[in-house]
Write a protein that holds these residues in place. Structure first.
Motif: not given
Length: 309
Positions: A51-72
């Motif tokens: 969460v800390d890494s993702l929050s830093r990357a998303a800082e200042g973003a208007d939209v954060l999109y979840n397009c992840a795809s874990p193994a089925y």
């Protein structure tokens, strides 16, 4: 100009990134392996479950999109911590969280799915997707964040990958006149979402406050059986020869294949009508589905995506 952060660089994430860049927005795509940045699309390696890494990357973003795809076969173990990180990152940064969802959470039993259909699936994959939305909806209602989910059916399109039922593993032999083996019942009506329509719906949902706090279906053209879809894609080539793998064989192969074991667990998706209604989302998102003739031509490269005018 807006800034967008996309988690995942599969077929949906990549299609979305190119759409946003074409519209003049800056895009950061996060994945475990990273990638090569080009134009307005930057790539970075990141663990979205941190969460800390993702929050830093998303800082200042208007939209954060979840397009992840874990193994089925790993949805029940991989999705909960990953989704928790995304929810918390959206809460910390204030970015609108838009997740690329699917229809697994519904308990359809052959009925047409709407956004009001109950998210009461009992199989493990459907249950985890349904719980993801319930968790997000609760935090949205509590005022912690802004979130919406855009649910697509099995996708088709120019960037469809090996995970797609109607992707290259289907189109390759079909167009070559070879027999296509599939786990899908060939004569049941099935909704198929066009990838560019999926991307457009994700963008629209992120920009439409009325869409936040709710789940929406991607505007999708009329359902086709797999046999009908194959006939559409066979334009100009040999007649399709599609042979379903018997369910008993799929179950037997599932003993040694985690993927096929999970496919067998959701066999009702393939052996009954699997159709969604998208009238309400078309109205709210201001979008209409790409007609089948255009979608087929664009997928086969007979015209450029978006070049229907």
């Amino acid at each position: 100009m807006n800034r967008h952060v996309i988690v995942g660089k599969g077929a949906v994430g990549t299609t979305l990134a190119h759409l946003l860049a074409d519209q003049g927005d800056d895009v950061l795509v996060l994945s475990r392996s990273g990638g090569t940045s080009t134009g307005r699309i930057a790539h970075a390696a990141a663990d979205a479950g941190d969460v800390d890494s993702l929050s830093r990357a998303a800082e200042g973003a208007d939209v954060l999109y979840n397009c992840a795809s874990p193994a089925y076969h790993r949805w029940p173990t991989d999705w909960p911590p990953l989704w928790a990180s995304m929810l918390e990152s959206a809460a910390r940064t204030g970015a609108v969280l838009v997740t690329a969802g699917n229809l697994y959470g519904y308990a359809t039993h052959g009925a047409v799915m709407t956004e009001d259909s109950p998210l009461t699936s009992t199989d493990a994959k459907g249950a985890v997707r349904a719980q993801m939305w319930r968790d997000a909806e609760a935090r949205h209602r509590a005022g912690d964040l802004r979130v919406t989910e855009v649910r697509g059916a099995d996708y088709v399109g120019p960037r469809a990958d090996s995970q797609a039922l109607a992707g290259p593993q289907f189109l390759g032999p079909l167009r070559a006149g070879r027999v296509v083996r599939t786990v899908v019942a060939v004569d049941q009506p099935h909704s198929w979402t066009y990838l560019p329509d999926f991307a457009r719906a994700l963008v629209a949902a992120g920009r439409t406050p009325e869409a936040w706090g709710h789940g929406w279906h991607v505007p999708t053209a009329e359902p086709l059986t797999l046999r009908e879809l194959g006939a559409r894609f066979a334009v100009g080539g040999p007649a399709p020869r599609i042979r379903p793998v018997p369910a008993a064989v799929v179950r037997a192969l599932g003993v040694v294949s985690p993927l096929l074991r999970e496919v067998a667990a959701v066999s009702d998706h393939f052996t009954r009508p699997y159709v969604m209604d998208t009238a309400r989302s078309s109205q709210v998102l201001g979008l209409v589905a790409t007609p089948w003739d255009d979608a087929i031509a664009e997928t086969l490269g007979l015209t450029t995506v978006g070049g229907r005018a």
